[in-house]
Scaffold this motif. Structure first.
Motif, PDB file in Angstrom:
ATOM      1  N   ILE A 163     -14.916 -54.995  70.217  1.00  0.00           N
ATOM      2  CA  ILE A 163     -15.063 -54.648  68.831  1.00  0.00           C
ATOM      3  C   ILE A 163     -15.592 -53.192  68.813  1.00  0.00           C
ATOM      4  CG2 ILE A 163     -16.132 -55.049  66.743  1.00  0.00           C
ATOM      5  CD1 ILE A 163     -16.119 -57.987  67.303  1.00  0.00           C
ATOM      6  N   ILE A 164     -15.222 -52.283  68.096  1.00  0.00           N
ATOM      7  CA  ILE A 164     -15.839 -51.010  67.753  1.00  0.00           C
ATOM      8  C   ILE A 164     -16.456 -51.015  66.365  1.00  0.00           C
ATOM      9  CG2 ILE A 164     -15.592 -48.678  67.383  1.00  0.00           C
ATOM     10  CD1 ILE A 164     -13.079 -48.624  69.553  1.00  0.00           C
ATOM     11  N   ILE A 165     -17.856 -50.793  66.266  1.00  0.00           N
ATOM     12  CA  ILE A 165     -18.183 -50.709  65.047  1.00  0.00           C
ATOM     13  C   ILE A 165     -18.580 -49.090  64.762  1.00  0.00           C
ATOM     14  CG2 ILE A 165     -20.446 -51.329  63.849  1.00  0.00           C
ATOM     15  CD1 ILE A 165     -18.988 -53.525  64.286  1.00  0.00           C
ATOM     16  N   ILE A 166     -18.224 -48.868  63.348  1.00  0.00           N
ATOM     17  CA  ILE A 166     -18.440 -47.460  62.838  1.00  0.00           C
ATOM     18  C   ILE A 166     -19.959 -47.263  62.579  1.00  0.00           C
ATOM     19  CG2 ILE A 166     -18.220 -47.807  60.350  1.00  0.00           C
ATOM     20  CD1 ILE A 166     -16.331 -45.471  60.540  1.00  0.00           C
ATOM     21  N   SER A 167     -20.447 -45.919  62.752  1.00  0.00           N
ATOM     22  CA  SER A 167     -21.854 -45.629  62.941  1.00  0.00           C
ATOM     23  C   SER A 167     -22.310 -45.704  61.352  1.00  0.00           C
ATOM     24  CB  SER A 167     -22.002 -44.171  63.266  1.00  0.00           C
ATOM     25  OG  SER A 167     -23.200 -43.756  62.748  1.00  0.00           O
ATOM     26  N   MET A 168     -23.556 -46.373  61.235  1.00  0.00           N
ATOM     27  CA  MET A 168     -24.120 -46.295  59.699  1.00  0.00           C
ATOM     28  C   MET A 168     -24.146 -45.100  59.110  1.00  0.00           C
ATOM     29  SD  MET A 168     -25.014 -49.203  58.313  1.00  0.00           S
ATOM     30  CE  MET A 168     -24.935 -48.902  56.648  1.00  0.00           C
ATOM     31  N   ARG A 169     -23.858 -43.990  59.723  1.00  0.00           N
ATOM     32  CA  ARG A 169     -24.154 -42.792  59.281  1.00  0.00           C
ATOM     33  C   ARG A 169     -22.764 -42.475  58.305  1.00  0.00           C
ATOM     34  NH1 ARG A 169     -28.228 -39.356  61.072  1.00  0.00           N
ATOM     35  NH2 ARG A 169     -29.457 -40.328  62.676  1.00  0.00           N
ATOM     36  N   ILE A 170     -21.914 -43.418  58.514  1.00  0.00           N
ATOM     37  CA  ILE A 170     -20.392 -43.084  57.893  1.00  0.00           C
ATOM     38  C   ILE A 170     -20.409 -44.197  56.757  1.00  0.00           C
ATOM     39  CG2 ILE A 170     -17.917 -43.164  57.989  1.00  0.00           C
ATOM     40  CD1 ILE A 170     -19.291 -41.020  59.812  1.00  0.00           C
ATOM     41  N   ASP A 328     -30.282 -44.860  47.981  1.00  0.00           N
ATOM     42  CA  ASP A 328     -31.767 -44.968  48.052  1.00  0.00           C
ATOM     43  C   ASP A 328     -32.220 -45.579  49.169  1.00  0.00           C
ATOM     44  OD1 ASP A 328     -31.982 -43.562  45.529  1.00  0.00           O
ATOM     45  OD2 ASP A 328     -32.191 -45.514  44.553  1.00  0.00           O
ATOM     46  N   ASN A 329     -31.279 -46.345  49.900  1.00  0.00           N
ATOM     47  CA  ASN A 329     -31.940 -47.127  51.030  1.00  0.00           C
ATOM     48  C   ASN A 329     -30.915 -46.923  52.381  1.00  0.00           C
ATOM     49  OD1 ASN A 329     -33.893 -49.513  50.215  1.00  0.00           O
ATOM     50  ND2 ASN A 329     -32.274 -49.148  48.377  1.00  0.00           N
ATOM     51  N   ARG A 330     -30.023 -45.845  52.415  1.00  0.00           N
ATOM     52  CA  ARG A 330     -29.367 -45.476  53.381  1.00  0.00           C
ATOM     53  C   ARG A 330     -30.112 -45.103  54.648  1.00  0.00           C
ATOM     54  NH1 ARG A 330     -23.901 -42.210  52.983  1.00  0.00           N
ATOM     55  NH2 ARG A 330     -23.044 -42.724  55.102  1.00  0.00           N
ATOM     56  N   ASN A 331     -31.225 -44.257  54.445  1.00  0.00           N
ATOM     57  CA  ASN A 331     -31.937 -43.589  55.561  1.00  0.00           C
ATOM     58  C   ASN A 331     -32.736 -44.822  56.343  1.00  0.00           C
ATOM     59  OD1 ASN A 331     -31.304 -41.061  55.393  1.00  0.00           O
ATOM     60  ND2 ASN A 331     -32.996 -40.491  54.069  1.00  0.00           N
ATOM     61  N   ALA A 332     -32.868 -45.945  55.609  1.00  0.00           N
ATOM     62  CA  ALA A 332     -33.752 -46.952  56.213  1.00  0.00           C
ATOM     63  C   ALA A 332     -32.804 -47.837  56.952  1.00  0.00           C
ATOM     64  CB  ALA A 332     -34.314 -47.836  55.029  1.00  0.00           C
ATOM     65  N   MET A 333     -31.595 -48.196  56.478  1.00  0.00           N
ATOM     66  CA  MET A 333     -30.491 -48.792  57.160  1.00  0.00           C
ATOM     67  C   MET A 333     -30.053 -48.048  58.489  1.00  0.00           C
ATOM     68  SD  MET A 333     -27.744 -49.442  53.983  1.00  0.00           S
ATOM     69  CE  MET A 333     -28.425 -50.532  52.439  1.00  0.00           C
ATOM     70  N   ILE A 334     -29.881 -46.655  58.240  1.00  0.00           N
ATOM     71  CA  ILE A 334     -29.353 -45.983  59.670  1.00  0.00           C
ATOM     72  C   ILE A 334     -30.649 -46.093  60.726  1.00  0.00           C
ATOM     73  CG2 ILE A 334     -29.419 -43.566  60.424  1.00  0.00           C
ATOM     74  CD1 ILE A 334     -27.783 -42.826  57.637  1.00  0.00           C
ATOM     75  N   GLU A 335     -31.766 -46.181  60.196  1.00  0.00           N
ATOM     76  CA  GLU A 335     -33.015 -46.193  61.094  1.00  0.00           C
ATOM     77  C   GLU A 335     -33.046 -47.522  61.846  1.00  0.00           C
ATOM     78  OE1 GLU A 335     -36.502 -46.852  62.881  1.00  0.00           O
ATOM     79  OE2 GLU A 335     -36.099 -47.788  61.246  1.00  0.00           O
ATOM     80  N   ARG A 336     -32.878 -48.537  60.997  1.00  0.00           N
ATOM     81  CA  ARG A 336     -32.950 -50.023  61.746  1.00  0.00           C
ATOM     82  C   ARG A 336     -31.811 -50.173  62.548  1.00  0.00           C
ATOM     83  NH1 ARG A 336     -34.465 -55.882  59.158  1.00  0.00           N
ATOM     84  NH2 ARG A 336     -34.450 -56.799  61.321  1.00  0.00           N
ATOM     85  N   PHE A 337     -30.544 -49.756  61.827  1.00  0.00           N
ATOM     86  CA  PHE A 337     -29.197 -50.090  62.656  1.00  0.00           C
ATOM     87  C   PHE A 337     -29.295 -49.346  64.080  1.00  0.00           C
ATOM     88  CE2 PHE A 337     -24.742 -48.834  63.803  1.00  0.00           C
ATOM     89  CZ  PHE A 337     -24.200 -49.941  63.520  1.00  0.00           C
ATOM     90  N   GLU A 338     -29.798 -48.254  64.236  1.00  0.00           N
ATOM     91  CA  GLU A 338     -29.658 -47.523  65.310  1.00  0.00           C
ATOM     92  C   GLU A 338     -30.774 -47.848  66.310  1.00  0.00           C
ATOM     93  OE1 GLU A 338     -29.585 -43.117  64.505  1.00  0.00           O
ATOM     94  OE2 GLU A 338     -27.560 -43.224  63.794  1.00  0.00           O
ATOM     95  N   ARG A 339     -31.826 -48.589  65.961  1.00  0.00           N
ATOM     96  CA  ARG A 339     -32.921 -48.916  66.660  1.00  0.00           C
ATOM     97  C   ARG A 339     -32.326 -50.427  67.430  1.00  0.00           C
ATOM     98  NH1 ARG A 339     -36.781 -49.304  63.105  1.00  0.00           N
ATOM     99  NH2 ARG A 339     -36.959 -51.363  62.971  1.00  0.00           N
ATOM    100  N   GLU A 340     -31.863 -51.037  66.478  1.00  0.00           N
ATOM    101  CA  GLU A 340     -31.757 -52.713  66.710  1.00  0.00           C
ATOM    102  C   GLU A 340     -30.339 -52.810  67.046  1.00  0.00           C
ATOM    103  OE1 GLU A 340     -33.742 -55.148  64.403  1.00  0.00           O
ATOM    104  OE2 GLU A 340     -35.564 -53.555  63.808  1.00  0.00           O
ATOM    105  N   VAL A 341     -29.298 -52.244  66.651  1.00  0.00           N
ATOM    106  CA  VAL A 341     -27.751 -52.616  66.762  1.00  0.00           C
ATOM    107  C   VAL A 341     -27.154 -51.474  67.817  1.00  0.00           C
ATOM    108  CG1 VAL A 341     -25.654 -53.050  65.753  1.00  0.00           C
ATOM    109  CG2 VAL A 341     -27.748 -53.662  64.637  1.00  0.00           C
ATOM    110  N   SER A 342     -27.329 -50.167  67.465  1.00  0.00           N
ATOM    111  CA  SER A 342     -26.650 -49.226  68.311  1.00  0.00           C
ATOM    112  C   SER A 342     -27.461 -48.995  69.534  1.00  0.00           C
ATOM    113  CB  SER A 342     -26.768 -48.075  67.571  1.00  0.00           C
ATOM    114  OG  SER A 342     -25.922 -47.934  66.298  1.00  0.00           O
ATOM    115  N   ALA A 343     -28.674 -49.327  69.864  1.00  0.00           N
ATOM    116  CA  ALA A 343     -29.415 -49.195  71.068  1.00  0.00           C
ATOM    117  C   ALA A 343     -29.064 -50.260  71.956  1.00  0.00           C
ATOM    118  CB  ALA A 343     -30.971 -49.038  70.861  1.00  0.00           C
ATOM    119  N   ARG A 344     -28.926 -49.490  73.251  1.00  0.00           N
ATOM    120  CA  ARG A 344     -28.539 -50.366  74.459  1.00  0.00           C
ATOM    121  C   ARG A 344     -29.647 -50.791  75.455  1.00  0.00           C
ATOM    122  NH1 ARG A 344     -23.883 -53.261  73.569  1.00  0.00           N
ATOM    123  NH2 ARG A 344     -22.315 -51.925  72.663  1.00  0.00           N
TER     124      ARG A 344
END
Length: 344
Positions: A163-170, A328-344
Motif C-alpha cells: 500500500i502507498i499512502i499519500i502524504s498528510m501534506r496533501i 485549523d488542525n492540519r499542522n498538528a495532523m501533519i506533525e503527528r502523522f510524520e512522527r508516528e506513521v511516516s517515520a520508520r
C-alpha cells in the motif's frame, strides 16, 4: 526648382502613429489579453479545459501547476506585487488565503454563481468550487479485480508492503485518516474529524502494509499501474478515473463507508493583474457547458445546478467535510502523522 523632400522610416512610423496608423495595420497590435493562474498539476487543464476558454474569450493563460500549499506560499511571497490573477486551490488552503487577505470576494459580475449551491461558494462566495472530485482510494484492477468493499480491508496482513499512502501534506490524505478514525469510533465519516487522533493510532497499525508514504503523486501512480503496489490511498478521481479512461489498470474505490467530496476551488488573487479578464475566465468555468466538459474530462461532480450530464455519466452522493476544522488542525495532523506513521 524645388528641393526633393525625403523621409526616414522612423519619421514615417511616427507620423503614422499621430494619425491613428491609417494604412499601417501591422504596426500597432492590440494589447495581449493574458492572465496567470496557479493551480494543481492536473492532466487536462492546459491541454483541454483552458484552450476551450481561451478560444471563446480570446485570452491567453499562463499556468503553473503545483500543490495548494506551495501555491499559497508563492502568493504570499508576491503579496506586495501579485503576479497571479486567479488561484486554484483546495478549500482548506483557500481558508488560510482568506485569513491572510491574499484573495478577494468574488464580485456580482461572476453571474454563474447564482446557479451554484451554497456549499459550492464557501464563505459567502470568497471563492467557488469549479468541481467536486471523488476521493476514496485507487486500486490495481489486475491484482484486485473487485477492489475493496470497505476501507477496513486495507489493514489485512495480505497487503503487507503493498500500500502507498499519500502524504498528510496533501489534502486527499484526509481520506485514509478518516477511514481509520471511523474504524475506531464507528462514527460516519463526516463526523470523524474531531477524533482524528484516534485515527492516527489506528493508522500506526497499518504501517506493516505501507510500502511508501508519498509526496510524489505521478511516481505513486506509476507504481500502482505497474503492480508494484495494490492500493494507493488516496488520489482523487481527477487522476484515477482519467488514467482508467486511458487504459491503465486502475479504478476508484467505492467503500461502503462513503466517498469524500474534494473541494476544488478557484479564487481571485487580491491585487492580481487583469482582474476583469480573470472574472470573465472564472465565470466561464462555472457555465453549464464548461461544467459538463469538466465533469466528463475530470470525472468530477459539477457544481452548476444547470449542468446537463451525458446519459452515460453519473455521480454518487458524496460526503462533505468541515474544511475549516481541517485547516485549523492540519499542522498538528501533519506533525503527528510524520512522527508516528511516516517515520520508520
Amino acid at each position: 526648382m524645388s528641393k526633393k523632400t525625403t523621409f526616414s522610416r522612423r519619421q514615417v512610423l511616427a507620423g503614422a502613429s499621430a494619425v491613428g496608423v491609417v494604412g499601417f495595420p501591422n504596426i500597432v497590435r492590440a494589447q495581449t489579453r493574458e492572465i496567470f493562474i496557479g493551480g494543481p498539476a492536473t492532466p487536462g487543464l492546459t491541454d483541454g479545459l483552458f484552450p476551450l476558454i481561451e478560444k471563446k474569450l480570446n485570452v491567453k493563460v499562463l499556468y503553473e501547476g503545483t500543490n495548494s500549499l506551495i501555491n499559497l506560499e508563492k502568493i504570499r511571497s508576491n503579496k506586495a506585487r501579485p503576479t497571479m490573477t486567479l488561484t486554484m486551490m483546495d478549500d482548506p488552503v483557500l481558508i488560510l488565503a482568506e485569513r491572510e487577505k491574499v484573495i478577494k470576494k468574488l464580485p456580482a459580475d461572476v453571474t454563474n454563481l447564482a446557479d451554484l449551491p451554497a456549499g459550492a461558494k464557501p464563505r459567502d462566495a470568497m471563492w467557488a468550487n469549479w468541481c467536486q472530485p471523488l476521493c476514496s482510494f485507487s486500486y490495481n484492477t489486475q491484482s484486485l479485480p473487485k477492489g475493496l468493499d470497505s476501507y477496513a480491508e486495507a489493514w489485512d496482513p495480505k497487503f503487507k508492503e503493498r500500500i502507498i499512502i499519500i502524504s498528510m501534506r496533501i489534502t486527499q490524505a484526509i481520506a485514509p485518516l478518516l477511514a481509520a478514525t471511523h474504524h475506531v469510533t464507528k462514527k460516519p465519516l463526516d463526523q470523524c474529524m474531531p477524533d482524528w487522533q484516534q485515527g492516527i493510532e489506528r493508522m500506526k497499525q497499518l504501517k506493516p502494509n505501507i510500502i511508501q508514504v508519498s509526496t510524489n503523486a505521478p511516481q505513486a501512480q506509476q507504481l500502482l499501474e505497474t503492480g508494484e503496489c495494490d492500493l494507493y490511498m488516496a488520489p482523487d478521481s481527477r487522476t484515477t478515473l482519467q488514467r482508467k479512461s486511458k487504459g491503465a489498470p486502475v479504478d476508484q474505490g467505492k467503500p461502503k463507508e462513503g466517498i469524500l467530496a474534494m473541494p476544488a476551488g478557484i479564487a481571485l488573487v487580491e491585487g492580481g493583474p487583469n482582474q476583469d479578464i480573470g472574472i470573465q475566465f472564472l465565470n466561464e468555468m462555472l457555465s453549464p457547458d464548461i461544467q459538463a466538459y469538466i465533469a466528463k474530462t475530470f470525472f468530477s461532480k459539477p457544481t452548476n445546478s444547470k449542468t446537463v450530464l451525458p446519459a452515460d455519466l453519473s455521480f454518487p452522493d458524496l460526503v462533505a467535510l468541515d474544511w475549516e476544522y481541517f485547516a485549523d488542525n492540519r499542522n498538528a495532523m501533519i506533525e503527528r502523522f510524520e512522527r508516528e506513521v511516516s517515520a520508520r
